[in-house]
Design an enzyme around this catalytic site. Structure first.
Site, PDB file in Angstrom:
ATOM      1  N   GLY A  96       8.546 -12.727   2.719  1.00  0.00           N
ATOM      2  CA  GLY A  96       9.285 -12.099   3.803  1.00  0.00           C
ATOM      3  C   GLY A  96      10.778 -12.314   3.719  1.00  0.00           C
ATOM      4  N   GLY A 110       8.355  -8.318  -2.165  1.00  0.00           N
ATOM      5  CA  GLY A 110       7.861  -6.945  -2.131  1.00  0.00           C
ATOM      6  C   GLY A 110       8.960  -5.926  -2.001  1.00  0.00           C
ATOM      7  N   ARG A 111       9.358  -5.643  -0.763  1.00  0.00           N
ATOM      8  CA  ARG A 111      10.326  -4.578  -0.508  1.00  0.00           C
ATOM      9  C   ARG A 111      11.654  -4.811  -1.238  1.00  0.00           C
ATOM     10  NH1 ARG A 111       9.224  -1.727   4.315  1.00  0.00           N
ATOM     11  NH2 ARG A 111      11.400  -1.708   4.942  1.00  0.00           N
ATOM     12  N   GLU A 140       0.825  -1.200   0.000  1.00  0.00           N
ATOM     13  CA  GLU A 140       0.000   0.000   0.000  1.00  0.00           C
ATOM     14  C   GLU A 140       0.865   1.259   0.000  1.00  0.00           C
ATOM     15  OE1 GLU A 140      -3.587   2.150   0.023  1.00  0.00           O
ATOM     16  OE2 GLU A 140      -3.124   0.048  -0.379  1.00  0.00           O
ATOM     17  N   GLN A 193      -6.842  -7.168  -4.876  1.00  0.00           N
ATOM     18  CA  GLN A 193      -6.905  -7.461  -3.448  1.00  0.00           C
ATOM     19  C   GLN A 193      -7.968  -6.602  -2.769  1.00  0.00           C
ATOM     20  OE1 GLN A 193      -3.874  -6.410  -0.179  1.00  0.00           O
ATOM     21  NE2 GLN A 193      -3.437  -8.581  -0.587  1.00  0.00           N
ATOM     22  N   CYS A 232      -2.297  -6.702   6.510  1.00  0.00           N
ATOM     23  CA  CYS A 232      -1.876  -5.303   6.631  1.00  0.00           C
ATOM     24  C   CYS A 232      -1.635  -4.932   8.093  1.00  0.00           C
ATOM     25  CB  CYS A 232      -2.931  -4.382   6.021  1.00  0.00           C
ATOM     26  SG  CYS A 232      -2.472  -2.632   6.139  1.00  0.00           S
TER      27      CYS A 232
END
Length: 349
Positions: free
Chosen positions: A212, A235-236, A21, A80, A110
């Protein structure tokens, strides 16, 4: 078809671009899927409270819906949803399906305090029965040909309900579960508890995706070995290393399954150059300006730079030079000068 192995695990697997997000929006999805490393990506969540949202909201969350729910490079995009009202969630899932959404994903991960205070995201991990009710209602309403997936963390404050939540998700009729290997309280602090993903995978019969701290091809291999999962969400680390998915997909050497493969040496394509990273930043700026959001350009560029500087020493220096700039024109000029400097001096590459 011959199957190939990396270590003990088949290399035919899915790599998924995570929903983040306020970070991985339509433009980031466009840029991060260009290399072809990702098999699909997931949108930022669409917040559902207690009503059916108009079609324009779906197109705002997922502009790729106008392109057959695919990025310009052809990567499928899944929608999503986030919320706790079962009927409202089901209505909106059905509307998305009617608009052509290939898959509906539901967010139970989240960690945002604002979201959790509104009974959305990870706070629902305190209530496996509520999770089951939400997903059961969606699954019963959703057309049978549209897959339903979910994402969760290991828990809210602790991991005591991790297996209960996973089973609640499975028995609701969900086809796939992605697990971020931390609790809400743990946030993004290392380490990621991949062994817990393995426990969840052994407790359910549906496919489990690991998420993760997949920060490199080597860590990808470790995650698969520890979790036992074939599929991984990134993701990151994909934001910090835009070529990471491509490097994972192109790990060498590969060995045919007819052999008993020894552990292979891990070699990957060369790292993305700083000049390539600058080109991506320039593309993001142009895209953001083109949609009429020039005022957001400085913050978007600085946001991505805050990740890129962890993998490029030049990024830290450049970040310091632009962090006080407030206009899109000033940031664009700084990018132009930086790109020119590295284009003229190959030794900087």
């Amino acid at each position: 078809m011959r199957r190939y192995f990396f270590g003990l695990f088949p290399l035919f697997m899915k790599l998924i671009l995570a929903p983040m997000e306020g970070l991985i929006d339509v433009h980031m999805r466009t840029l991060l899927t260009r290399s072809g490393g990702f098999d699909h990506c997931v949108t930022e969540f669409m917040r559902v409270v207690d009503q059916l949202m108009p079609e324009r909201v779906f197109y705002r969350v997922c502009p790729e819906a106008a392109n057959g729910w695919r990025t310009p490079s052809g990567t499928p995009v899944h929608l999503q949803l986030l919320g706790s009202d079962p009927n409202a969630m089901a209505e909106n899932a059905c509307r998305a399906a009617g608009l052509g959404a290939p898959v509906i994903d539901v967010n139970f991960g989240c960690p945002s305090k604002t979201v959790n205070n509104s009974k959305g995201g990870a706070v629902l991990l305190k209530e496996p029965e509520t999770i089951h009710q939400i997903l059961t209602t969606i699954r019963r309403a959703l057309p049978s040909h549209v897959p339903l997936t979910a994402k969760m963390r290991l828990g809210f404050e602790d991991k005591s309900l991790a297996i209960d939540n996973a089973k609640a998700i499975e028995t609701a009729g969900v086809q796939e579960l992605c697990v971020h290997a931390r609790t809400k309280v743990e946030g993004y602090r290392p380490p990621a508890h991949w062994e817990w993903i393995g426990r969840i995978r052994e407790s359910v019969s549906i496919n489990v995706v690991a998420n993760g701290d997949i920060t490199s091809p080597a860590e990808y291999a470790r995650c698969r070995a520890i979790s036992g999962c074939s599929d991984v969400m990134i993701g990151r680390s994909a934001v910090a290393q835009p070529d990471l998915a491509f490097k994972i997909k192109n790990m060498q050497p590969l060995r045919a399954s007819s052999e008993t493969p020894p552990e292979p040496a891990l070699t990957t394509p060369n790292d993305m150059s700083w000049r390539d990273a600058l080109d991506l930043l320039q593309n993001l700026l142009v895209m953001t300006k083109h949609e009429g959001n020039a005022k957001y350009c400085p913050s978007r560029i600085k946001q991505w730079l805050s990740f890129l500087k962890s993998t490029h020493k030049e990024g830290e220096i450049f970040f310091e030079s632009v962090k006080k700039l407030k206009s899109a024109d000033d940031v664009e000029q700084a990018l132009h000068l930086e790109r020119g400097r590295y284009a003229l001096n190959p030794s900087h590459l």
